[in-house]
Design a protein around this motif. Structure first.
Motif, short mmCIF file in Angstrom:
data_model
loop_
_atom_site.label_atom_id
_atom_site.label_comp_id
_atom_site.label_asym_id
_atom_site.label_seq_id
_atom_site.Cartn_x
_atom_site.Cartn_y
_atom_site.Cartn_z
N GLN A 64 13.57 11.71 -20.90
CA GLN A 64 12.18 11.31 -20.70
C GLN A 64 11.28 11.94 -21.75
N TRP A 65 11.54 13.19 -22.07
CA TRP A 65 10.76 13.85 -23.13
C TRP A 65 10.92 13.09 -24.45
N GLY A 66 12.17 12.70 -24.77
CA GLY A 66 12.41 12.00 -26.01
C GLY A 66 11.71 10.65 -26.06
N LEU A 67 11.73 9.90 -24.95
CA LEU A 67 11.05 8.61 -24.92
C LEU A 67 9.54 8.76 -25.09
N ILE A 68 8.98 9.78 -24.44
CA ILE A 68 7.54 10.04 -24.60
C ILE A 68 7.22 10.39 -26.04
N ALA A 69 8.06 11.22 -26.67
CA ALA A 69 7.85 11.59 -28.07
C ALA A 69 7.93 10.37 -28.97
N THR B 180 8.04 0.42 -39.89
CA THR B 180 8.99 1.46 -40.33
C THR B 180 9.27 2.46 -39.21
N SER B 181 8.23 2.85 -38.49
CA SER B 181 8.40 3.81 -37.39
C SER B 181 9.25 3.20 -36.28
N PHE B 182 9.08 1.90 -36.00
CA PHE B 182 9.92 1.24 -35.00
C PHE B 182 11.39 1.27 -35.42
N VAL B 183 11.65 1.05 -36.71
CA VAL B 183 13.03 1.08 -37.21
C VAL B 183 13.64 2.46 -37.03
N TRP B 184 12.88 3.51 -37.37
CA TRP B 184 13.40 4.87 -37.24
C TRP B 184 13.64 5.24 -35.77
N VAL B 185 12.72 4.84 -34.89
CA VAL B 185 12.89 5.13 -33.47
C VAL B 185 14.13 4.41 -32.93
N PHE C 82 16.73 3.51 -34.66
CA PHE C 82 17.88 4.18 -35.24
C PHE C 82 18.25 5.44 -34.46
N LEU C 83 17.24 6.24 -34.13
CA LEU C 83 17.50 7.47 -33.38
C LEU C 83 17.99 7.17 -31.97
N LEU C 84 17.43 6.14 -31.33
CA LEU C 84 17.88 5.77 -30.00
C LEU C 84 19.34 5.33 -29.99
N ALA C 85 19.82 4.80 -31.12
CA ALA C 85 21.22 4.40 -31.22
C ALA C 85 22.12 5.57 -31.59
N VAL C 86 21.63 6.45 -32.47
CA VAL C 86 22.48 7.53 -32.99
C VAL C 86 22.61 8.69 -32.01
N ILE C 87 21.52 9.04 -31.33
CA ILE C 87 21.55 10.21 -30.44
C ILE C 87 22.58 10.06 -29.32
#
Length: 351
Positions: free
Chosen positions: A47-52, A79-84, A86-91
């Motif tokens: 939840q913290w990560g999604l809020i961030a 660009t920020s959507f792409v990075w978010v 990417f992180l949601l897939a990699v983490i």
């Protein structure tokens, strides 16, 4: 003169955020998300990560709009959507690999890889996965021997010869087979076994895995054949070479790297299937090197059985994680091999 040119250039460019701005925004968003989580009593780090992530996207758009203008802000928003994303897939992937390695290395050693369960009970320490490795290799290997030639030949027909209603029907059924659940393929082979009163054996699992593998091979091979330039085909045909020989000597060698990669990825896809093996092979604690007679073990089924009998702890629990790590390593090796073959067989371009 140069000063005037620089002034005009800077005026045309307008204000822009510094290079460190995205990192600063990300750090501030993370800190603010932690504060919100603590104040709101949110215990889950997810939840913290999604809020961030939400705060980062919003803050990037607002700050970029105020400094760089709305047009540039939209670019930074994308660009920020792409990075978010990417992180949601990699983490989760990194977390899965870390957790599997941490739990799997407890019993993963030479003894574990070279011994079977034999007479070792699930509640007792010891035993290994040698019988499961043998079963998986034989079942997946036989499935590949069945599915790869049929899939490649089907793709050749669709690309090189396929016209009319038959080609459309084959394409339709390939698309349907791509989405078939593995349990349905297992039930299909099981129904045939019941008709002929056959007992569970390894090759039955191979047939079900081949059904799951075939559409993947057809689709990947079809795309690789379509990438071969028509000029190569036309040049060969203009020299009087028959079409079948053009396919064999020109088209297939040109696309061999992509076809091999597709087959290896299809193998990696079926290597972790559990339902067909559970229905058709049943599993055993002993080594069975004959896939055409008697129950056989496989890594996915071994993992399921060990975890089901572990009650969340104990020796079986550790063996399940170690077998999971072995299966992940096997799939990773296949993917790396596919990349290596693709790079090795890629067309060489002169400078």
């Amino acid at each position: 003169m140069s000063t005037l040119t620089e002034a005009r250039t800077s005026t045309l460019r307008g204000a822009s955020l510094p290079k460190w701005a995205p990192w600063a925004i990300a750090g501030g968003s993370a800190a603010l998300a932690v504060g919100i989580g603590i104040v709101g009593g949110l215990d889950s780090k997810v939840q913290w990560g999604l809020i961030a992530a939400i705060l980062y996207v919003l803050a990037t758009f607002v700050i970029a709009t105020s400094v760089e203008g709305k047009r540039q802000a939209k670019d930074r928003l994308a660009t920020s959507f792409v990075w978010v994303a990417f992180l949601l897939a990699v983490i989760p992937l990194a977390s899965l690999v870390y957790e599997t390695v941490k739990r799997g290395v407890k019993v993963l050693d030479g003894y574990f890889l070279t011994h079977s369960m034999g007479l070792v009970a699930d509640s007792e320490p010891g035993g290994g996965i040698y019988h499961a490795i043998i079963g998986s290799l034989e079942q997946v290997g036989l499935a590949t021997l069945i599915a790869a030639p049929i899939g490649v030949l089907t793709a050749i027909y669709l690309v090189e010869y396929g016209r009319g209603a038959l080609a459309r029907a084959v394409t339709f059924f390939v698309d349907v087979m791509t989405g078939i659940p593995s349990i349905v393929a297992g039930l299909f082979i099981l129904s045939i076994m019941l008709i002929f009163e056959m007992q569970p054996f390894g090759f039955a699992g191979s047939c079900a895995l081949a059904i799951l593998m075939m559409p993947v091979v057809v689709r990947s091979t079809e795309e690789m054949l379509k990438l071969v330039p028509n000029e190569l085909r036309e040049a060969s045909l203009a020299l009087g070479v028959p079409k079948w020989r053009t396919i064999l000597k020109v088209v297939l060698p040109t696309s061999l790297g992509g076809i091999t990669t597709g087959i290896m990825l299809a193998v990696a896809r079926i290597a972790g299937e559990t339902a067909p093996v559970l229905l058709l092979v049943w599993g055993t604690s002993f080594i069975n090197n004959n896939p055409f007679e008697g129950p056989q073990q496989a890594l996915p089924l071994y993992i399921y059985q060990q975890y089901a009998n572990s009650a969340g702890s104990g020796a079986a629990y550790d063996r399940a994680w170690a077998a999971s790590l072995t299966l992940i390593a096997f799939v990773m090796i296949l993917n790396l091999a596919a990349r290596g073959v693709a790079r090795w067989k890629a067309p060489k371009t002169g400078r």
